[in-house]
Design a protein around this motif. Structure first.
Motif, PDB file in Angstrom:
ATOM      1  N   PRO A 162     -29.881 -14.773 -13.775  1.00 16.90           N
ATOM      2  CA  PRO A 162     -29.661 -13.329 -13.789  1.00 16.90           C
ATOM      3  C   PRO A 162     -29.334 -12.856 -15.204  1.00 16.90           C
ATOM      4  O   PRO A 162     -28.692 -13.576 -15.962  1.00 16.90           O
ATOM      5  N   THR A 165     -27.133 -11.103 -17.501  1.00 10.85           N
ATOM      6  CA  THR A 165     -25.721 -10.747 -17.348  1.00 10.85           C
ATOM      7  C   THR A 165     -25.354  -9.583 -18.268  1.00 10.85           C
ATOM      8  O   THR A 165     -26.048  -9.369 -19.261  1.00 10.85           O
ATOM      9  N   PRO A 166     -24.265  -8.845 -17.963  1.00 14.87           N
ATOM     10  CA  PRO A 166     -23.326  -9.074 -16.873  1.00 14.87           C
ATOM     11  C   PRO A 166     -23.961  -8.795 -15.514  1.00 14.87           C
ATOM     12  O   PRO A 166     -24.524  -7.732 -15.307  1.00 14.87           O
ATOM     13  N   ALA A 167     -23.853  -9.771 -14.628  1.00 13.86           N
ATOM     14  CA  ALA A 167     -24.479  -9.668 -13.317  1.00 13.86           C
ATOM     15  C   ALA A 167     -23.408  -9.712 -12.232  1.00 13.86           C
ATOM     16  O   ALA A 167     -22.349 -10.297 -12.440  1.00 13.86           O
ATOM     17  N   THR A 180     -21.205 -10.785  -9.069  1.00 14.05           N
ATOM     18  CA  THR A 180     -20.831 -12.125  -8.610  1.00 14.05           C
ATOM     19  C   THR A 180     -20.870 -12.238  -7.082  1.00 14.05           C
ATOM     20  O   THR A 180     -20.527 -13.271  -6.537  1.00 14.05           O
ATOM     21  N   ASP A 237     -24.507 -14.052  -9.698  1.00 17.17           N
ATOM     22  CA  ASP A 237     -24.018 -14.830 -10.833  1.00 17.17           C
ATOM     23  C   ASP A 237     -22.867 -15.740 -10.382  1.00 17.17           C
ATOM     24  O   ASP A 237     -21.706 -15.414 -10.562  1.00 17.17           O
ATOM     25  N   ASN A 238     -23.206 -16.881  -9.770  1.00 21.58           N
ATOM     26  CA  ASN A 238     -22.159 -17.803  -9.299  1.00 21.58           C
ATOM     27  C   ASN A 238     -22.533 -19.274  -9.480  1.00 21.58           C
ATOM     28  O   ASN A 238     -22.240 -20.100  -8.615  1.00 21.58           O
ATOM     29  N   PRO A 239     -23.184 -19.639 -10.604  1.00 27.16           N
ATOM     30  CA  PRO A 239     -23.674 -21.012 -10.713  1.00 27.16           C
ATOM     31  C   PRO A 239     -22.569 -22.062 -10.794  1.00 27.16           C
ATOM     32  O   PRO A 239     -22.791 -23.214 -10.431  1.00 27.16           O
ATOM     33  N   ARG A 240     -21.372 -21.679 -11.281  1.00 28.15           N
ATOM     34  CA  ARG A 240     -20.305 -22.680 -11.360  1.00 28.15           C
ATOM     35  C   ARG A 240     -19.713 -22.929  -9.979  1.00 28.15           C
ATOM     36  O   ARG A 240     -19.258 -24.021  -9.670  1.00 28.15           O
ATOM     37  N   GLU A 241     -19.728 -21.874  -9.157  1.00 18.66           N
ATOM     38  CA  GLU A 241     -19.100 -21.988  -7.843  1.00 18.66           C
ATOM     39  C   GLU A 241     -20.023 -22.665  -6.838  1.00 18.66           C
ATOM     40  O   GLU A 241     -19.569 -23.385  -5.958  1.00 18.66           O
ATOM     41  N   ARG A 242     -21.332 -22.384  -6.946  1.00 23.17           N
ATOM     42  CA  ARG A 242     -22.276 -22.929  -5.966  1.00 23.17           C
ATOM     43  C   ARG A 242     -23.408 -23.644  -6.660  1.00 23.17           C
ATOM     44  O   ARG A 242     -24.004 -23.109  -7.583  1.00 23.17           O
TER      45      ARG A 242
END
Lengths: 243, 527
Positions: free
Chosen positions: A40, A42-44, A46, A225-230
């Motif tokens: 994405p 960014t800022p995108a 979350t 925008d959640n690549p660290r979480e998922r």
């Protein structure tokens, strides 16, 4: 005139088939192609609600284009919003009984048609007057603009100059639903208008008009925008891990 | 400085959109990769025999793998919103450096081979076969793109030229036409562990030197550990941090921050590189291979957390792709972001009040901040959208008294690239680097004139290297570019520190200052 009516009936069956079939194939193709990485711009947002809002702003307000170029934004927004009003107005030729909101929108549809022409004229003018835009324009870019302008102008001519028998036009299209060919009024302007609309429907799935479904599949806009979480992993990339 | 054999652009007061000058950059291309560099990465050594067919096949393969490529090649309506957004177009005036112009080099071949309109009516829709001339254009112009994504901000469909240029470079690598700079560097990572080819003993030696320097300046034993098993944090940082200015000042700063935080940390000789040039050549396989080294190092050293140093695209790969490429990271401490940026780490400590600063130690500077493109438009820091803009600025404001932003149109997600990203940081592309830097330098010049700015801080190794080299072309000094953690390092008062002098000042100057200036009582007392 049943010969012409026959041709137009088949033309519209064919155009509808190409439009719906072609778009379905394209959308399936987009949906089935994996997006292996999170990209994405960014800022995108979350959250997926945030993404839905971002997409809505893009579709309704053309947010990115607004930031990109104000003139292009004004003209393209006029054109697209005008086209929307015109399309809604035209629903009365295809639906019976006509719903109240569609009845109420009728006068605005006319202004929509005018806004559409002005917007298209502005977009077209840029292709001649801005050297950068002239450089990137190909013949098909001009032809699609010409096609849309011609559709708009023939429509407005029927409204303001040579009226057509709209009741019989409606009967023609109502007949198509029942696979019956009802005679179409043989007004040249009407026939030209309908021919151009059918042409637009036919080229839609094979031209740059694909930007309409394309926007919904654009990873830089539709991803959360959640690549660290998922962990986000495409099927073909997953296979690399098993090797 | 060697004299430039090209015209350095003039800096203007207001940004101007130039008229197009077709073909003016057609001569610019990087050195081609030799067979040995190609083969180390799994690519053919030189142009393969039936290259046209192989290239089209590869394009078809990528179209099936990457939704971005397929959607972006279909969706462009040639509206022109991107035409004045690329720093390389603004600096060079070549229309093939307009994002849409660059993309069309690939798009016209896509149309010819993968669309009905292009197959039947090529002239109508601007479709062409893949000729030698087109391949030449691909090589030249896809290596005049730093993949900074500025165009993707303004495109109504979010079309990202970085995705297109990565695909083009991937196709070219697969037919044996690679770029020397990127491919040689990736080979060095596989062989030695980092982009610069610094072997383990050299790293250890450098770090010992740093420990001595910091001790001499502060009287505090700050450690710069490497390959230390059982440490809590693995720091992965661009290898430029080990020796180049101003990068190394940033590395000194990270060490001081870790020291103050009281955490155990280490670097790794095996994964001694944060940068991942696999991204620049669009190669998922190579990007994954480079990323997996970090995983292996983390497991071998038994760390609980991973922190990345100041590097733009390294942070993009880390933040956005590391979980995908080298995850799952279930063996790390899940209470912290995986991975974490050094700015996030420092910012957290500042918020907890664990760091004491003497801002006046940076009073010799008036600062501005350069948002690096990959951080700004392709990553995040903290837990809110836009944290990547706010956190570095919050740190800078905490450690210095004089700070001004550049023009709003040229910062945050609208930031201009330094001109050296995407694998263009090579001397054979000096002209495009200097010209591509023009929009950023123009905005910098503006705050220099208006606000008296003296220094620009950045958190990207490529930005720092690029500006060090390019600023002099515009009559500025190479040391006007500084690391954010260099500023942190200057202002940070270490626990037990005797002197509070700026640690990057030469010793002789320091003595003069000690004699003439009373120590800042309140802050040193608190420490």
């Amino acid at each position: 005139m049943s010969f012409i009516s026959d041709i137009y009936a088949y033309l519209f069956y064919f155009a509808t088939l190409v439009l719906l079939g072609g778009l379905t194939l394209k959308i399936l193709q987009y949906a089935r192609t994996p997006a292996p990485l999170k990209i994405p711009t960014t800022p995108a947002p979350t959250t997926s609600v945030g993404v839905a809002l971002r997409m809505t702003r893009e579709v309704v307000l053309f947010e990115s284009l607004f930031r990109g170029n104000k003139w292009t934004w004004i003209f393209s927004w006029m054109f697209h919003f005008g086209l929307l009003l015109v399309t809604l107005r035209h629903l009365r030729y295809f639906i019976d009984p006509v719903p109240v909101p569609i009845q109420m929108i009728q006068p605005f549809g006319i202004y929509g048609g005018m806004a559409m022409i002005v917007g298209l004229a502005g977009l077209w003018a840029r292709r001649f007057f801005v050297d950068r835009v002239r450089y990137i324009s190909s013949r098909s870019d001009h032809l699609i603009l010409a096609l849309l302008v011609a559709i708009g102008l023939t429509g407005l001519i029927m409204r303001f100059v040579v009226h057509t028998d709209i009741i019989r036009v409606k009967e023609f299209f109502a007949g198509l639903y029942r696979f019956e060919v009802v005679i179409l009024p043989a007004d040249p302007v009407l026939l030209l208008h309908l021919l151009l609309v059918a042409l637009l429907m036919i080229i839609f799935p094979y031209s740059k008009l694909l930007h309409a479904p394309g926007l919904f599949f654009s990873p830089s806009r539709n991803q959360v925008d959640n690549p660290r979480e998922r962990r986000h992993i495409a099927p073909w990339a997953k296979r690399l891990e098993q090797e | 400085m060697a004299k430039a054999n090209f015209q350095v652009p003039e800096l203007k007061e207001y940004a101007e959109i130039p008229e197009i000058e077709p073909g003016i950059m057609a001569h610019s291309k990087p050195f081609k990769s030799k067979p040995e560099f190609q083969e180390a990465l799994g690519f053919p050594g030189e142009l393969v025999e039936d290259w046209q067919k192989k290239a089209i096949d590869k394009m078809g393969d990528l179209l099936g793998r990457y939704r971005s490529l397929r959607v972006y090649l279909d969706s462009c309506v040639k509206c022109g919103a991107c035409t004045d957004k690329c720093h390389y177009y603004l600096g060079t005036h070549d229309p093939k450096n307009m994002p849409v112009g660059r993309q069309d080099l690939l798009r016209k071949v896509y149309r010819r081979h993968f669309t009905l309109a292009g197959r039947f009516f090529p002239n109508l829709v601007g479709a062409t076969d893949l000729t030698e001339e087109v391949l030449g254009d691909w090589y030249n112009y896809f290596h005049q793109c730093s993949q900074c994504r500025r165009c993707s901000v303004f495109c109504p469909y979010g079309i990202d030229t970085a995705e297109i240029s990565m695909a083009a470079r991937e196709i070219m690598d697969h037919i044996g036409v690679g770029q020397k700079y990127c491919n040689e560097i990736i080979g060095k990572v596989y062989k030695i562990g980092n982009n610069l080819g610094l072997p383990g003993p050299a790293l250890i030696d450098t770090l010992e030197g740093l420990e001595e320097d910091v001790f001499d300046e502060t009287g505090v034993e700050v450690k710069y550990p490497i390959d230390q098993e059982g440490a809590e944090i693995l720091l992965v940082t661009p290898s430029a941090d080990f020796f180049a200015e101003p990068h190394v000042d940033g590395l000194i700063g990270y060490g001081k921050v870790f020291h103050e935080a009281g955490v155990s940390w280490t670097m790794s000789t095996y994964a001694s590189e944060a940068a991942n040039f696999g991204m620049f050549i669009g190669s998922y396989d190579n990007m994954r291979r480079v990323a997996l080294r970090i995983r292996e190092a983390a497991i071998k050293l038994g760390v609980k957390r991973i922190v990345f140093g100041e590097c733009g695209h390294a942070w993009r790969v880390a933040y956005s792709f590391l979980n995908t490429l080298a995850g799952p990271w279930d063996f790390l401490d899940q209470r912290y972001p995986i991975p974490q940026h050094i700015c996030e780490f420092t910012h957290d400590l500042i918020q907890q009040g664990k760091l004491k600063f003497d801002k006046s130690r940076n009073d010799d500077k008036v600062l501005t901040y350069h948002d690096s493109c990959n951080v700004a438009r392709a990553s995040r820091m903290g837990d809110k959208p836009g944290g990547q803009f706010d956190i570095p600025r919050a740190i800078i404001r905490e450690v210095c008294n004089h700070y001004y932003d550049m023009d709003e149109e040229t910062i945050r997600d609208r930031t201009f690239c330094c001109g050296g990203g995407g694998g263009l940081l090579t001397d054979d592309l000096m002209e495009v680097r200097v010209k591509g830097a023009q929009p950023r330098i123009e905005a910098l010049n503006h705050v220099i004139q208006e606000k008296g700015v003296t220094h620009m801080a950045a958190i990207c190794a490529i930005c720092k290297s690029q500006f060090t080299k390019v600023l002099p072309y515009y009559g500025m000094d190479m040391d006007q570019i500084v690391s954010v953690h260099q500023l942190v390092s200057n202002a940070l008062i270490l626990t037990g520190q005797e002197s509070d002098e700026p640690d990057d000042e030469p010793a002789d100057k320091r003595e003069d200052k000690l004699a003439s200036e009373p120590a800042s009582q309140s802050t040193s007392a608190a420490a």
